[in-house]
Write an enzyme that holds these catalytic residues in place. Structure first.
Site, PDB file in Angstrom:
ATOM      1  N   ASP A   7       0.881  -1.168   0.000  1.00 30.45           N
ATOM      2  CA  ASP A   7       0.000   0.000   0.000  1.00 30.45           C
ATOM      3  C   ASP A   7       0.916   1.215   0.000  1.00 30.45           C
ATOM      4  O   ASP A   7       1.457   1.586   1.042  1.00 30.45           O
ATOM      5  CB  ASP A   7      -0.901  -0.021   1.237  1.00 30.45           C
ATOM      6  CG  ASP A   7      -1.852   1.162   1.286  1.00 30.45           C
ATOM      7  OD1 ASP A   7      -2.211   1.699   0.227  1.00 30.45           O
ATOM      8  OD2 ASP A   7      -2.232   1.557   2.412  1.00 30.45           O
ATOM      9  N   GLU A  69      -1.012  -1.418  -4.974  1.00 28.83           N
ATOM     10  CA  GLU A  69      -2.203  -0.653  -5.312  1.00 28.83           C
ATOM     11  C   GLU A  69      -1.871   0.400  -6.361  1.00 28.83           C
ATOM     12  O   GLU A  69      -0.873   1.102  -6.254  1.00 28.83           O
ATOM     13  CB  GLU A  69      -2.761   0.026  -4.049  1.00 28.83           C
ATOM     14  CG  GLU A  69      -4.083   0.716  -4.287  1.00 28.83           C
ATOM     15  CD  GLU A  69      -4.654   1.303  -3.012  1.00 28.83           C
ATOM     16  OE1 GLU A  69      -5.737   0.865  -2.605  1.00 28.83           O
ATOM     17  OE2 GLU A  69      -4.001   2.191  -2.431  1.00 28.83           O
ATOM     18  N   ASP A 142      -2.327   0.765   7.346  1.00 25.17           N
ATOM     19  CA  ASP A 142      -1.603   0.607   6.078  1.00 25.17           C
ATOM     20  C   ASP A 142      -1.113  -0.830   5.898  1.00 25.17           C
ATOM     21  O   ASP A 142      -1.076  -1.344   4.784  1.00 25.17           O
ATOM     22  CB  ASP A 142      -0.432   1.590   5.998  1.00 25.17           C
ATOM     23  CG  ASP A 142      -0.898   3.027   6.044  1.00 25.17           C
ATOM     24  OD1 ASP A 142      -1.573   3.462   5.110  1.00 25.17           O
ATOM     25  OD2 ASP A 142      -0.606   3.710   7.048  1.00 25.17           O
TER      26      ASP A 142
END
Length: 162
Positions: A7, A69, A142
């Protein structure tokens, strides 16, 4: 096979490493956490720190794949620029280590894990907790997000979508 979920972020990059065997559906969490930098540092130093820490993670845990991502719409242009820079050094580290790289939008991740593209953060965290058989939601957020990204890729492998 080991999947490193990422992430991306400038202040905080979440990571989560899962492992599975093609012979069964047992999934193990190898490690998860964050790479953190501080706003008081110059951006080039922060990016170098993210890159160096990513190299250490790759060397220590030897993932086969990095699932990361993709960026989506940000209201703040400054945020999207800095996150893009962090994402770039993360992709560079993975590419230099010859990892397979898979990229997923937030919508794809949510749809894959919950079947609902507008799932909120809490719903995603509960889903990852249940899927990985954990007693509590992984922290910080996260890191939980990174585990979701890794699980998204695992689901795509299992469905032979990748």
């Amino acid at each position: 096979m080991r999947i490193l979920g990422i992430d991306p972020g400038t202040a905080t990059t979440g990571y989560g490493i899962i492992e599975f065997n093609d012979d069964n559906d047992n999934i193990s969490i190898i490690n998860y956490g964050i790479i953190q930098t501080f706003a008081s540092e110059p951006m080039p130093s922060r990016l170098m720190s993210i890159y160096d820490d990513m190299q250490v993670l790759i060397e220590n845990f030897k993932p086969d794949i990095m699932a990361i991502e993709e960026l989506f719409f940000f209201k703040n242009a400054k945020t999207v620029i800095t996150v893009s820079q962090a994402r770039g050094v993360l992709l560079l580290a993975a590419n230099k280590a010859n990892l397979i790289i898979a990229e997923y939008t937030p919508l794809e991740i949510k749809l894959t894990l919950t079947g609902y593209g507008r799932a909120d953060k809490r719903e995603m965290q509960e889903t990852i907790k249940d899927w990985l058989g954990l007693e509590t939601i992984p922290k910080p957020d996260d890191a939980a997000d990174a585990l979701c990204i890794a699980m998204c890729h695992y689901q795509h492998i299992k469905a032979n979508v990748v």
